[in-house]
Enzyme design. Structure first.
Site, PDB file in Angstrom:
ATOM      1  N   THR A  93      -8.205 -60.535   3.716  1.00  0.00           N
ATOM      2  CA  THR A  93      -8.500 -60.029   5.062  1.00  0.00           C
ATOM      3  C   THR A  93      -7.438 -60.621   5.984  1.00  0.00           C
ATOM      4  OG1 THR A  93     -10.858 -60.019   4.621  1.00  0.00           O
ATOM      5  CG2 THR A  93     -10.200 -59.946   6.922  1.00  0.00           C
ATOM      6  N   LYS A 168     -12.019 -52.851   8.072  1.00  0.00           N
ATOM      7  CA  LYS A 168     -12.683 -54.139   7.810  1.00  0.00           C
ATOM      8  C   LYS A 168     -12.989 -54.870   9.123  1.00  0.00           C
ATOM      9  CE  LYS A 168     -13.574 -58.183   5.758  1.00  0.00           C
ATOM     10  NZ  LYS A 168     -14.751 -58.457   4.977  1.00  0.00           N
ATOM     11  N   LYS A 243     -13.144 -65.885  11.930  1.00  0.00           N
ATOM     12  CA  LYS A 243     -11.813 -65.401  11.528  1.00  0.00           C
ATOM     13  C   LYS A 243     -11.705 -63.891  11.776  1.00  0.00           C
ATOM     14  CE  LYS A 243      -8.952 -64.335   7.570  1.00  0.00           C
ATOM     15  NZ  LYS A 243      -8.735 -64.306   6.133  1.00  0.00           N
TER      16      LYS A 243
HETATM   17  P1  NAD Z   1     -10.142 -69.376  -0.636  1.00  0.00           P
HETATM   18  O1  NAD Z   1      -9.565 -70.312   0.361  1.00  0.00           O
HETATM   19  O2  NAD Z   1     -11.280 -69.822  -1.492  1.00  0.00           O
HETATM   20  O3  NAD Z   1      -8.986 -68.855  -1.631  1.00  0.00           O
HETATM   21  C1  NAD Z   1      -7.675 -68.625  -1.245  1.00  0.00           C
HETATM   22  C2  NAD Z   1      -6.782 -69.141  -2.350  1.00  0.00           C
HETATM   23  O4  NAD Z   1      -5.423 -68.814  -2.043  1.00  0.00           O
HETATM   24  C3  NAD Z   1      -6.852 -70.674  -2.503  1.00  0.00           C
HETATM   25  O5  NAD Z   1      -7.229 -71.007  -3.828  1.00  0.00           O
HETATM   26  C4  NAD Z   1      -5.432 -71.131  -2.173  1.00  0.00           C
HETATM   27  O6  NAD Z   1      -5.011 -72.240  -2.912  1.00  0.00           O
HETATM   28  C5  NAD Z   1      -4.631 -69.890  -2.525  1.00  0.00           C
HETATM   29  N1  NAD Z   1      -3.313 -69.867  -1.906  1.00  0.00           N
HETATM   30  C6  NAD Z   1      -2.978 -70.115  -0.618  1.00  0.00           C
HETATM   31  N2  NAD Z   1      -1.645 -69.955  -0.448  1.00  0.00           N
HETATM   32  C7  NAD Z   1      -1.155 -69.566  -1.646  1.00  0.00           C
HETATM   33  C8  NAD Z   1       0.159 -69.249  -2.106  1.00  0.00           C
HETATM   34  N3  NAD Z   1       1.221 -69.284  -1.297  1.00  0.00           N
HETATM   35  N4  NAD Z   1       0.298 -68.894  -3.396  1.00  0.00           N
HETATM   36  C9  NAD Z   1      -0.776 -68.869  -4.235  1.00  0.00           C
HETATM   37  N5  NAD Z   1      -2.024 -69.165  -3.865  1.00  0.00           N
HETATM   38  C10 NAD Z   1      -2.208 -69.516  -2.578  1.00  0.00           C
HETATM   39  O7  NAD Z   1     -10.535 -68.058   0.176  1.00  0.00           O
HETATM   40  P2  NAD Z   1     -11.507 -66.857  -0.296  1.00  0.00           P
HETATM   41  O8  NAD Z   1     -12.883 -67.106   0.178  1.00  0.00           O
HETATM   42  O9  NAD Z   1     -11.240 -66.588  -1.737  1.00  0.00           O
HETATM   43  O10 NAD Z   1     -10.921 -65.674   0.591  1.00  0.00           O
HETATM   44  C11 NAD Z   1      -9.729 -64.983   0.246  1.00  0.00           C
HETATM   45  C12 NAD Z   1      -9.579 -63.812   1.211  1.00  0.00           C
HETATM   46  O11 NAD Z   1     -10.735 -62.964   1.098  1.00  0.00           O
HETATM   47  C13 NAD Z   1      -9.512 -64.230   2.680  1.00  0.00           C
HETATM   48  O12 NAD Z   1      -8.570 -63.435   3.326  1.00  0.00           O
HETATM   49  C14 NAD Z   1     -10.934 -64.000   3.184  1.00  0.00           C
HETATM   50  O13 NAD Z   1     -10.983 -63.733   4.576  1.00  0.00           O
HETATM   51  C15 NAD Z   1     -11.325 -62.767   2.378  1.00  0.00           C
HETATM   52  N6  NAD Z   1     -12.776 -62.602   2.197  1.00  0.00           N
HETATM   53  C16 NAD Z   1     -13.567 -63.653   1.865  1.00  0.00           C
HETATM   54  C17 NAD Z   1     -14.929 -63.458   1.700  1.00  0.00           C
HETATM   55  C18 NAD Z   1     -15.840 -64.604   1.318  1.00  0.00           C
HETATM   56  O14 NAD Z   1     -17.062 -64.441   1.407  1.00  0.00           O
HETATM   57  N7  NAD Z   1     -15.307 -65.741   0.884  1.00  0.00           N
HETATM   58  C19 NAD Z   1     -15.488 -62.188   1.877  1.00  0.00           C
HETATM   59  C20 NAD Z   1     -14.648 -61.107   2.174  1.00  0.00           C
HETATM   60  C21 NAD Z   1     -13.286 -61.334   2.342  1.00  0.00           C
END
Ligand code: NAD
Length: 292
Positions: A93, A168, A243
């Site tokens: 997102t 979204k 966010k």
């Molecule tokens: P998270 O922080 O658990 O996971 C993100 C991952 O990206 C981390 O493991 C981090 O180490 C990795 N990362 C960061 N920079 C990186 C790079 N340069 N190279 C490789 N890996 C890298 O976050 P999440 O909850 O998995 O969310 C991911 C996305 O999904 C976000 O944009 C969030 O807004 C969206 N989202 C989350 C949810 C939820 O409920 N968690 C729901 C819908 C959408």
């Protein structure tokens, strides 16, 4: 079966990538965090030493990262490593401007791209029941769809580049505003001596009906599955709601759209997060409203 690069194996990315492995795809993954790498390796994902390394021979590259700046940084890196024909899918997102820039970067390098953010949270990611909102050209969407179907149960093509992100943030702006509205109504009812169940019974079958009320009721009792019955454990954390509301406000400013309630909802959630509630479910906002 496809060879897929998956970058960002966090709370969402890891279970999504695991579903691709279970469906028989060959998944090369990368993340910066050792714990994520370890969990991925245990789940049958081939962990690569770099984001670019995971692109070797990949037909599809999926990113699931925290924000637009990181997505663009990773795109600048991995586009150089991609083989001709690789399809880029970003499910993070992120802000609409960055999503459109990611499309541009891919296109300039000769690749098709789709923005495909998700709704459904960690539970939906694990169960393979996410909703994907996709933006991109018809041909790119047609290629992405079968892969998205492995990770989700509803896939909507919303329009051209960035349209998935627009859908979204618009949806989540409705959600943030409606949760505050429902919470204010319950608190007002309480202060006037009305039981929560009575308000629920009336509003859930009247014109006040909405998802924040009937699927995610912020008071315990009327909807047993809502996080209010589980001490407001997320669910969908307040920090993530904030966010998405801030992304909606960035987009509203750049598009010149008046979103007075979206702005106010962002301020209310900012205050909630700043007072130590980042990890509380976003429906916990009712407790802050009650205390005001
Ligand atoms: P998270 O922080 O658990 O996971 C993100 C991952 O990206 C981390 O493991 C981090 O180490 C990795 N990362 C960061 N920079 C990186 C790079 N340069 N190279 C490789 N890996 C890298 O976050 P999440 O909850 O998995 O969310 C991911 C996305 O999904 C976000 O944009 C969030 O807004 C969206 N989202 C989350 C949810 C939820 O409920 N968690 C729901 C819908 C959408």
């Amino acid at each position: 079966m496809a060879k897929i690069a998956f970058i960002g194996l966090g709370n969402m990315g890891l279970p999504m990538a695991i579903n691709l492995v279970k469906a028989g795809h060959e998944v090369n993954g990368f993340d910066l965090v050792p714990a994520a790498i370890e969990a991925a390796a245990k789940a049958g994902i081939k962990v690569m030493p770099s984001a670019a390394g995971s692109l070797a021979g990949a037909e599809i590259a999926i990113t699931m990262l925290p924000n637009g700046k990181l997505v663009l940084g990773v795109y600048n890196d991995i586009l150089k490593a991609a083989v001709p024909g690789t399809l880029f899918i970003d499910s993070s997102t992120i802000d609409v401007d960055s999503a459109r820039k990611a499309h541009e970067l891919a296109e300039k390098a000769g690749f098709a791209a789709v923005d495909a953010p998700v709704s459904g949270g960690v539970g939906g990611a694990a169960a393979g029941t996410l909703t994907f909102m996709a933006g991109g050209e018809d041909a790119a969407f047609a290629r992405a769809k079968p892969v998205l179907e492995v990770m989700g149960k509803k896939i909507v093509h919303c329009g051209g580049a960035g349209a998935g992100q627009v859908a979204k943030i618009c949806n989540n702006m409705i959600l943030g505003i409606s949760m505050i509205g429902v919470s204010e109504a319950f608190v007002l009812g309480e202060k006037l001596g009305l039981s929560a169940q009575a308000l629920y019974d009336v509003a859930s079958t009247s014109s006040g009906q909405c998802w924040s009320l009937t699927s995610y009721c912020p008071v315990p009792g009327p909807v047993p599955t809502s996080p209010s019955n589980n001490d407001y454990k997320p669910g969908f954390a307040a920090a993530l709601m904030l966010k998405d509301l801030l992304l909606s406000q960035d987009a509203a400013a750049s598009a010149g759209a008046a979103t007075a309630l979206g702005k106010h909802a962002a301020e209310i959630y900012q205050d909630y997060v700043d007072t130590g509630h980042a990890g509380v479910d976003f429906s916990g906002i009712i407790n802050a409203i009650r205390e005001k």
